[in-house]
Design a protein around this motif. Structure first.
Motif, PDB file in Angstrom:
ATOM      1  N   LEU A 133       0.815  -1.216   0.000  1.00 25.51           N
ATOM      2  CA  LEU A 133       0.000   0.000   0.000  1.00 25.51           C
ATOM      3  C   LEU A 133       0.850   1.268   0.000  1.00 25.51           C
ATOM      4  CD1 LEU A 133      -2.654  -1.108   2.644  1.00 25.51           C
ATOM      5  CD2 LEU A 133      -2.902  -1.096   0.157  1.00 25.51           C
ATOM      6  N   ALA A 134       2.137   1.125  -0.176  1.00 29.60           N
ATOM      7  CA  ALA A 134       3.038   2.280  -0.114  1.00 29.60           C
ATOM      8  C   ALA A 134       3.091   3.022  -1.444  1.00 29.60           C
ATOM      9  CB  ALA A 134       4.438   1.820   0.294  1.00 29.60           C
ATOM     10  N   ILE A 135       1.924   3.228  -2.063  1.00 26.90           N
ATOM     11  CA  ILE A 135       1.843   3.860  -3.382  1.00 26.90           C
ATOM     12  C   ILE A 135       1.001   5.129  -3.249  1.00 26.90           C
ATOM     13  CG2 ILE A 135       1.148   3.559  -5.789  1.00 26.90           C
ATOM     14  CD1 ILE A 135       3.344   1.649  -4.915  1.00 26.90           C
ATOM     15  N   PRO A 136       1.565   6.299  -3.505  1.00 24.95           N
ATOM     16  CA  PRO A 136       0.808   7.541  -3.299  1.00 24.95           C
ATOM     17  C   PRO A 136      -0.209   7.860  -4.378  1.00 24.95           C
ATOM     18  CG  PRO A 136       3.032   8.047  -4.035  1.00 24.95           C
ATOM     19  CD  PRO A 136       2.979   6.568  -3.824  1.00 24.95           C
ATOM     20  N   ALA A 137      -0.125   7.234  -5.550  1.00 24.28           N
ATOM     21  CA  ALA A 137      -1.078   7.534  -6.631  1.00 24.28           C
ATOM     22  C   ALA A 137      -0.898   6.518  -7.754  1.00 24.28           C
ATOM     23  CB  ALA A 137      -0.881   8.950  -7.152  1.00 24.28           C
ATOM     24  N   GLY A 138      -1.712   6.665  -8.810  1.00 27.13           N
ATOM     25  CA  GLY A 138      -1.720   5.692  -9.898  1.00 27.13           C
ATOM     26  C   GLY A 138      -0.420   5.611 -10.666  1.00 27.13           C
ATOM     27  N   ALA A 139       0.116   6.764 -11.082  1.00 23.03           N
ATOM     28  CA  ALA A 139       1.354   6.750 -11.857  1.00 23.03           C
ATOM     29  C   ALA A 139       2.500   6.161 -11.040  1.00 23.03           C
ATOM     30  CB  ALA A 139       1.701   8.162 -12.326  1.00 23.03           C
ATOM     31  N   SER A 140       2.456   6.335  -9.720  1.00 23.54           N
ATOM     32  CA  SER A 140       3.475   5.727  -8.854  1.00 23.54           C
ATOM     33  C   SER A 140       3.355   4.209  -8.869  1.00 23.54           C
ATOM     34  CB  SER A 140       3.325   6.241  -7.425  1.00 23.54           C
ATOM     35  OG  SER A 140       3.422   7.638  -7.380  1.00 23.54           O
ATOM     36  N   GLY A 141       2.113   3.724  -9.000  1.00 27.99           N
ATOM     37  CA  GLY A 141       1.918   2.280  -9.120  1.00 27.99           C
ATOM     38  C   GLY A 141       2.493   1.755 -10.414  1.00 27.99           C
ATOM     39  N   GLU A 142       2.341   2.526 -11.489  1.00 31.68           N
ATOM     40  CA  GLU A 142       2.935   2.140 -12.769  1.00 31.68           C
ATOM     41  C   GLU A 142       4.458   2.131 -12.672  1.00 31.68           C
ATOM     42  OE1 GLU A 142       1.489   4.502 -15.966  1.00 31.68           O
ATOM     43  OE2 GLU A 142      -0.572   4.428 -15.247  1.00 31.68           O
ATOM     44  N   LEU A 143       5.006   3.153 -12.026  1.00 31.09           N
ATOM     45  CA  LEU A 143       6.455   3.213 -11.856  1.00 31.09           C
ATOM     46  C   LEU A 143       6.946   2.027 -11.040  1.00 31.09           C
ATOM     47  CD1 LEU A 143       9.135   4.741 -12.214  1.00 31.09           C
ATOM     48  CD2 LEU A 143       8.615   5.970 -10.099  1.00 31.09           C
ATOM     49  N   ALA A 144       6.222   1.701  -9.956  1.00 28.56           N
ATOM     50  CA  ALA A 144       6.598   0.550  -9.133  1.00 28.56           C
ATOM     51  C   ALA A 144       6.564  -0.735  -9.953  1.00 28.56           C
ATOM     52  CB  ALA A 144       5.663   0.441  -7.933  1.00 28.56           C
ATOM     53  N   GLY A 145       5.492  -0.918 -10.738  1.00 25.12           N
ATOM     54  CA  GLY A 145       5.398  -2.111 -11.577  1.00 25.12           C
ATOM     55  C   GLY A 145       6.518  -2.178 -12.589  1.00 25.12           C
ATOM     56  N   SER A 146       6.852  -1.036 -13.203  1.00 23.02           N
ATOM     57  CA  SER A 146       7.940  -1.000 -14.187  1.00 23.02           C
ATOM     58  C   SER A 146       9.279  -1.329 -13.538  1.00 23.02           C
ATOM     59  CB  SER A 146       8.000   0.380 -14.845  1.00 23.02           C
ATOM     60  OG  SER A 146       6.816   0.667 -15.553  1.00 23.02           O
ATOM     61  N   LEU A 147       9.495  -0.810 -12.327  1.00 24.39           N
ATOM     62  CA  LEU A 147      10.735  -1.107 -11.604  1.00 24.39           C
ATOM     63  C   LEU A 147      10.816  -2.586 -11.238  1.00 24.39           C
ATOM     64  CD1 LEU A 147      10.891   2.022  -9.262  1.00 24.39           C
ATOM     65  CD2 LEU A 147      12.573   1.428 -11.023  1.00 24.39           C
ATOM     66  N   MET A 148       9.679  -3.181 -10.856  1.00 25.81           N
ATOM     67  CA  MET A 148       9.656  -4.601 -10.531  1.00 25.81           C
ATOM     68  C   MET A 148      10.010  -5.443 -11.757  1.00 25.81           C
ATOM     69  SD  MET A 148       6.189  -4.576  -8.188  1.00 25.81           S
ATOM     70  CE  MET A 148       6.044  -6.365  -8.044  1.00 25.81           C
ATOM     71  N   ILE A 149       9.427  -5.061 -12.904  1.00 25.58           N
ATOM     72  CA  ILE A 149       9.717  -5.796 -14.140  1.00 25.58           C
ATOM     73  C   ILE A 149      11.170  -5.621 -14.529  1.00 25.58           C
ATOM     74  CG2 ILE A 149       9.158  -5.963 -16.599  1.00 25.58           C
ATOM     75  CD1 ILE A 149       6.304  -5.042 -15.857  1.00 25.58           C
ATOM     76  N   ARG A 150      11.681  -4.413 -14.360  1.00 23.16           N
ATOM     77  CA  ARG A 150      13.074  -4.143 -14.707  1.00 23.16           C
ATOM     78  C   ARG A 150      14.027  -4.978 -13.852  1.00 23.16           C
ATOM     79  NH1 ARG A 150      15.806  -1.067 -18.807  1.00 23.16           N
ATOM     80  NH2 ARG A 150      17.938  -1.607 -18.318  1.00 23.16           N
ATOM     81  N   LYS A 151      13.701  -5.079 -12.580  1.00 24.69           N
ATOM     82  CA  LYS A 151      14.584  -5.843 -11.690  1.00 24.69           C
ATOM     83  C   LYS A 151      14.492  -7.342 -11.972  1.00 24.69           C
ATOM     84  CE  LYS A 151      16.256  -5.889  -6.967  1.00 24.69           C
ATOM     85  NZ  LYS A 151      16.121  -5.315  -5.607  1.00 24.69           N
ATOM     86  N   TYR A 152      13.308  -7.818 -12.347  1.00 25.50           N
ATOM     87  CA  TYR A 152      13.131  -9.236 -12.666  1.00 25.50           C
ATOM     88  C   TYR A 152      13.786  -9.584 -13.997  1.00 25.50           C
ATOM     89  CZ  TYR A 152      10.902 -13.625 -13.968  1.00 25.50           C
ATOM     90  OH  TYR A 152      10.681 -14.915 -14.376  1.00 25.50           O
TER      91      TYR A 152
END
Length: 495
Positions: A133-152
């Motif tokens: 739940l540490a996501i302040p807004a929608g675009a931050s969720g996209e950034l988090a998802g992109s970072l997760m994919i990048r790290k994987y």
């Protein structure tokens, strides 16, 4: 001053009073010495407005009356789900005001239990295994998802994005160093599988998609899409901006999505817009759970604790996210219960298709991809009205004059003169009918007297802006500079 206050409310600092006060606060003399360099000390007293409480209250009340919100009327802002926010949520958010994020965990067990339940409910609603739940807004969720994919998929550099995607999808992917490749839409308004087959390779890290898509059309070949992406060990990411259209009916996890971001400030009725704090979540299943941002609330024995996934991308926001807004979402979900939540997707879909039935034969509009039912939103084209010299922007401005917030215009870009309309499940039938009636009347007027529409809005405190002047670089004075984060810097952080 009266005319100015009525039509062009000044800044509060421009309302000069003299020794007026709203509340007298006793001055407390403290025997404290603070060492500050002269460069940080004021050379003179701050120039604060000296106004009474009455003047301040009237000033901000006037400003509020010049604005438009979901409490004022229908806000059919497509792809933003501007639904009504139950007022009981405000009381719930106040409970979190007395909690400091640095308190010992033993003293915040109540709020942590609330966070734990929201994580669990969102995971269940989206078909995921775990949520952060540490996501302040929608675009931050996209950034988090992109970072997760990048790290994987750290050795891959391509991210597929649908050509109907929200603009923040390619922006988020680009920010973390991906080369964005668009997947075209077919003649049904969904992902073109033939194009997707050609693009999928071992260079593809993932595919950012939303379902239903921004046309309001359900991607009925989603299982095939997931199979293609997973065949090369790619990650399928779900943009949750459109979750309202399927909530309680279908789950992204069951469609093959590996990561989901959720907008609590849209789907779960947290106040949206106005520049205030949003709230969100990013959820994952299977192998992607280990990459979620932290903290996540876990449970050990009878105690709630903060945990960090072993391959976490780190923090996306400070502390524990916007806990006050998460409390609002908790209240919304607890108040509705499973049965109530199961109706959200059904009622928002019903509202949209009822609106489609009212507008389908209106002269000046046409419905792209008419063979498909819509979910939570619909995109009409106002291209036929351009024959009268009227654009989608003109129609949007005219709707403001009639007491409606304007729908989204010119998005998605694959539809010319797009009007993107989302009524949401909270609007009554009569309000939807009123909106359709007024839109029809605007187009009738546009055909007979186009100049009457091009002058709108005429009943607002601010008239129509000069679009050319407003967008000219010479007129833009940024108050701060944004320093671009280089690709190599982000890669370095991920390592």
């Amino acid at each position: 001053m009266w005319e100015q206050a009525k039509w062009n409310e000044p800044l509060i600092f421009e309302l000069k009073g003299e020794k007026r006060i709203g509340m007298l606060i006793p001055r407390e003399e403290l025997d404290v010495e603070v060492e500050l360099p002269n460069s940080l000390r004021r050379s003179q007293d701050p120039e604060l407005p000296e106004l009474s409480e009455l003047e301040v209250v009237r000033h901000f009340t006037r400003l509020s009356e010049m604005n438009f919100g979901v409490d004022s009327g229908m806000m059919p802002l497509g792809s933003c789900t501007m639904k009504y926010n139950p007022k009981i949520e405000e009381i719930a958010s106040l409970v979190t005001e007395d909690i400091h994020p640095l308190q010992d965990e033993n003293t915040t067990q109540g709020s942590m239990e609330m966070l734990y339940y929201v994580q669990s409910w969102l995971a269940e609603a989206t078909g995921m295994d775990e949520c952060s739940l540490a996501i302040p807004a929608g675009a931050s969720g996209e950034l988090a998802g992109s970072l997760m994919i990048r790290k994987y998929n750290k050795n891959r550099d391509e991210m597929l994005v649908a050509d109907t995607a929200h603009g923040t999808n390619p922006a988020s992917a680009s920010m973390v160093g991906f080369k964005v490749i668009y997947v075209k839409t077919n003649d049904k308004g969904t992902v073109n599988l033939n194009v997707l087959r050609e693009l999928v390779s071992d260079k593809v890290a993932g595919f950012m998609l939303t379902n239903p898509n921004t046309l309001g059309i359900f991607e009925d070949e989603i299982l095939e899409i997931a199979k293609y992406i997973h065949s090369v060990d790619g990650v399928l990411y779900y943009d949750g901006a459109n979750l309202n259209g399927i909530l309680g009916v279908a789950r992204p996890g069951d469609m093959g999505f590996d990561i989901v971001h959720v907008n609590l400030h849209k789907t779960f009725a947290v106040p949206h817009g106005g520049g205030g704090p949003g709230a969100g979540a990013v959820c994952a299943k299977g192998k992607m759970v280990d990459f979620l941002p932290y903290p996540i609330v876990g449970k050990k024995s009878d105690k709630f604790v903060f945990i960090k996934p072993k391959n976490s991308i780190g923090r996306i926001s400070t502390y524990n996210g916007n806990v006050g807004n998460i409390a609002r979402a908790f209240t919304y979900m607890a108040g509705l219960g499973p049965q109530g939540i199961s109706m959200i997707g059904k009622m928002s879909t019903l509202a949209t298709n009822y609106l489609v039935s009212l507008l389908r034969n209106v002269e000046g509009l046409y419905l792209p991809f008419p063979q498909k039912y819509r979910k939570h939103e619909v995109v009409f084209s106002a291209e036929p009205a351009t024959d009268w010299g009227i654009t989608a922007l003109d129609i949007a401005k005219a709707l403001i004059d009639r007491g409606f917030y304007a729908p989204t215009v010119y998005f998605p870009s694959i539809v010319k003169e797009a009007l993107m309309i989302e009524p949401t499940e909270t609007e009554p039938k009569e309000e939807i009918e009123k909106f359709a009636f007024n839109l029809n009347e605007i187009l009738k007027t546009a055909k007979a007297n186009p100049e009457d529409i091009k002058k709108t809005p005429t009943h607002t405190s601010i008239r129509r802006l000069d679009q050319v002047k407003a967008n000219h670089p010479a007129t833009i004075t940024p108050s701060y500079r944004v320093k671009k984060l280089r690709e190599k810097d982000i890669i370095k952080l991920l390592k």
